[in-house]
Write a protein that holds these residues in place. Sequence first.
Motif, PDB file in Angstrom:
ATOM      1  N   VAL A  36      10.033  47.373  56.170  1.00  0.00           N
ATOM      2  CA  VAL A  36       9.631  48.011  55.734  1.00  0.00           C
ATOM      3  C   VAL A  36       8.232  48.243  55.598  1.00  0.00           C
ATOM      4  O   VAL A  36       7.735  48.305  54.486  1.00  0.00           O
ATOM      5  N   GLU A  37       7.987  48.919  56.587  1.00  0.00           N
ATOM      6  CA  GLU A  37       7.033  50.304  57.162  1.00  0.00           C
ATOM      7  C   GLU A  37       7.033  51.133  55.747  1.00  0.00           C
ATOM      8  O   GLU A  37       5.808  51.050  55.330  1.00  0.00           O
ATOM      9  N   ALA A  38       7.540  51.989  55.146  1.00  0.00           N
ATOM     10  CA  ALA A  38       7.709  52.775  54.062  1.00  0.00           C
ATOM     11  C   ALA A  38       6.705  52.089  53.254  1.00  0.00           C
ATOM     12  O   ALA A  38       6.129  52.345  52.632  1.00  0.00           O
ATOM     13  N   GLU A  39       8.095  50.935  52.914  1.00  0.00           N
ATOM     14  CA  GLU A  39       7.074  50.056  51.164  1.00  0.00           C
ATOM     15  C   GLU A  39       5.175  49.977  51.182  1.00  0.00           C
ATOM     16  O   GLU A  39       5.190  49.580  50.383  1.00  0.00           O
ATOM     17  N   CYS A  40       5.274  49.411  52.782  1.00  0.00           N
ATOM     18  CA  CYS A  40       4.141  48.755  53.320  1.00  0.00           C
ATOM     19  C   CYS A  40       2.868  49.843  52.802  1.00  0.00           C
ATOM     20  O   CYS A  40       2.143  49.765  52.056  1.00  0.00           O
ATOM     21  N   ARG A  41       3.287  51.304  53.959  1.00  0.00           N
ATOM     22  CA  ARG A  41       2.125  52.083  53.695  1.00  0.00           C
ATOM     23  C   ARG A  41       2.064  52.594  52.061  1.00  0.00           C
ATOM     24  O   ARG A  41       0.759  53.637  51.673  1.00  0.00           O
ATOM     25  N   GLN A  42       3.136  52.506  51.512  1.00  0.00           N
ATOM     26  CA  GLN A  42       3.199  53.055  49.993  1.00  0.00           C
ATOM     27  C   GLN A  42       1.980  52.320  48.870  1.00  0.00           C
ATOM     28  O   GLN A  42       1.650  52.740  48.646  1.00  0.00           O
ATOM     29  N   LEU A  43       2.493  50.791  49.542  1.00  0.00           N
ATOM     30  CA  LEU A  43       1.999  49.889  48.716  1.00  0.00           C
ATOM     31  C   LEU A  43       0.239  50.008  49.200  1.00  0.00           C
ATOM     32  O   LEU A  43      -1.008  50.101  48.563  1.00  0.00           O
ATOM     33  N   LEU A  44      -0.294  50.189  50.454  1.00  0.00           N
ATOM     34  CA  LEU A  44      -1.381  50.663  50.706  1.00  0.00           C
ATOM     35  C   LEU A  44      -2.069  51.590  50.240  1.00  0.00           C
ATOM     36  O   LEU A  44      -3.196  51.745  50.158  1.00  0.00           O
ATOM     37  N   THR A  45      -1.629  52.795  50.364  1.00  0.00           N
ATOM     38  CA  THR A  45      -2.415  54.038  49.948  1.00  0.00           C
ATOM     39  C   THR A  45      -2.167  53.690  48.433  1.00  0.00           C
ATOM     40  O   THR A  45      -3.148  54.502  47.780  1.00  0.00           O
ATOM     41  N   ALA A  46      -1.687  53.117  47.477  1.00  0.00           N
ATOM     42  CA  ALA A  46      -1.185  52.630  46.338  1.00  0.00           C
ATOM     43  C   ALA A  46      -2.985  52.090  45.928  1.00  0.00           C
ATOM     44  O   ALA A  46      -3.616  51.760  45.281  1.00  0.00           O
ATOM     45  N   TRP A  47      -3.284  50.440  46.846  1.00  0.00           N
ATOM     46  CA  TRP A  47      -4.581  50.155  46.377  1.00  0.00           C
ATOM     47  C   TRP A  47      -5.466  50.768  47.031  1.00  0.00           C
ATOM     48  O   TRP A  47      -6.685  50.724  46.446  1.00  0.00           O
ATOM     49  N   ALA A  48      -4.911  51.674  47.912  1.00  0.00           N
ATOM     50  CA  ALA A  48      -6.826  52.761  48.602  1.00  0.00           C
ATOM     51  C   ALA A  48      -7.002  53.764  47.291  1.00  0.00           C
ATOM     52  O   ALA A  48      -8.088  53.941  47.540  1.00  0.00           O
ATOM     53  N   GLU A  49      -6.113  54.428  46.903  1.00  0.00           N
ATOM     54  CA  GLU A  49      -6.686  55.168  45.977  1.00  0.00           C
ATOM     55  C   GLU A  49      -6.760  54.149  44.106  1.00  0.00           C
ATOM     56  O   GLU A  49      -8.316  54.937  43.968  1.00  0.00           O
ATOM     57  N   ALA A  50      -6.402  52.735  44.099  1.00  0.00           N
ATOM     58  CA  ALA A  50      -7.336  52.043  43.540  1.00  0.00           C
ATOM     59  C   ALA A  50      -8.567  51.501  43.464  1.00  0.00           C
ATOM     60  O   ALA A  50      -9.296  51.684  42.342  1.00  0.00           O
ATOM     61  N   ARG A  51      -8.618  51.544  45.194  1.00  0.00           N
ATOM     62  CA  ARG A  51      -9.988  51.463  45.168  1.00  0.00           C
ATOM     63  C   ARG A  51     -10.914  52.379  45.151  1.00  0.00           C
ATOM     64  O   ARG A  51     -11.945  52.625  44.507  1.00  0.00           O
ATOM     65  N   LYS A  52     -10.369  53.481  45.961  1.00  0.00           N
ATOM     66  CA  LYS A  52     -11.022  54.475  45.193  1.00  0.00           C
ATOM     67  C   LYS A  52     -11.621  55.286  43.674  1.00  0.00           C
ATOM     68  O   LYS A  52     -12.716  56.094  43.491  1.00  0.00           O
ATOM     69  N   THR A  53     -10.456  54.783  43.450  1.00  0.00           N
ATOM     70  CA  THR A  53     -11.033  55.401  41.125  1.00  0.00           C
ATOM     71  C   THR A  53     -11.405  54.322  40.579  1.00  0.00           C
ATOM     72  O   THR A  53     -11.538  54.320  39.165  1.00  0.00           O
TER      73      THR A  53
END
Length: 60
Positions: A36-53
């Motif tokens: 599940v590592e790839a999916e987790c990285r994708q989700l964490l990246t999306a959340w980081a972008e949401a926080r940043k924006t």
Amino acid sequence: MDPYVLHVMLAAAERKQDVREALVDGWSAALADTRVEAECRQLLTAWAEARKTAECPPSS
């Protein structure tokens, strides 16, 4: 991706040390699991972008 879940998790983690530790431990375990590592990285990246924006502003 709905930033609501991120907002709730971060708010809980800011209030309670045990929640913060559980989130870190859980994400660390998920990222270490190659299934599940790839999916987790994708989700964490999306959340980081949401926080940043500011889609998910810091809790107060």
